[in-house]
Design a protein around this motif. Structure first.
Motif, mmCIF file in Angstrom:
data_model
loop_
_atom_site.group_PDB
_atom_site.id
_atom_site.type_symbol
_atom_site.label_atom_id
_atom_site.label_comp_id
_atom_site.label_asym_id
_atom_site.label_seq_id
_atom_site.Cartn_x
_atom_site.Cartn_y
_atom_site.Cartn_z
ATOM 1 N N GLN A 23 -6.315 -50.555 -28.997
ATOM 2 C CA GLN A 23 -5.893 -50.876 -27.642
ATOM 3 C C GLN A 23 -5.257 -49.675 -26.936
ATOM 4 N N HIS A 24 -4.484 -48.892 -27.686
ATOM 5 C CA HIS A 24 -3.808 -47.734 -27.089
ATOM 6 C C HIS A 24 -4.821 -46.746 -26.506
ATOM 7 N N ASN A 26 -7.830 -47.314 -25.591
ATOM 8 C CA ASN A 26 -8.654 -47.913 -24.542
ATOM 9 C C ASN A 26 -7.968 -47.946 -23.178
ATOM 10 N N LYS A 27 -6.630 -47.837 -23.162
ATOM 11 C CA LYS A 27 -5.960 -47.982 -21.866
ATOM 12 C C LYS A 27 -5.150 -46.767 -21.438
#
Length: 133
Positions: A23-24, A26-27
């Motif tokens: 997640q890190h 990806n954003k």
């Protein structure tokens, strides 16, 4: 080369880093791409620009822009520092002038040694011949 002027001419761009990270990754845009316009730099002389184009020809695109990227860290700030350090070391290495070679002469002892060895080899070969001829 004026380092402080060069540092002001650098352009940074943050993009998403590749590879795993969940997640890190990806954003957040943690990868930093550094661009330096070698051709239009005011900090470099024409001679230095030519030397950079010659030495770093594989890294400079046809527009005369040198690009370096860093995605080693998860921090954008750290990647910016790494990219800047890599850039400065590349530039300094490329601008180093090679030392001129000093011509040297063989010493008298080395000449004598060479001639002595040459004489010994010729005697060995002469001893191989058939003495009857």
């Amino acid at each position: 080369m004026e380092e402080d002027i060069i540092l002001r001419e650098l352009e940074y761009k943050a993009v998403r880093s590749s590879g795993p990270g969940g997640q890190h990754a990806n954003k957040t845009a943690t990868k930093v791409e550094l661009s330096f316009d070698v051709s239009n730099s005011e900090a470099l002389t024409e001679d230095e620009k030519n030397r950079l184009h010659k030495k770093l020809s594989g890294r400079i695109n046809k527009d005369g822009i040198l690009k370096i990227s860093s995605e080693d860290s998860r921090s954008q700030h750290a990647n910016r520092e790494i990219a800047t350090a890599n850039f400065l070391s590349e530039i300094k290495e490329a601008l180093k002038k090679p030392k001129k070679r000093k011509k040297t002469k063989p010493t008298k002892a080395s000449k004598l040694k060479r001639l002595k060895e040459k004489k010994r080899k010729s005697e060995i070969k002469a001893n191989r011949k058939d003495p009857l001829k």
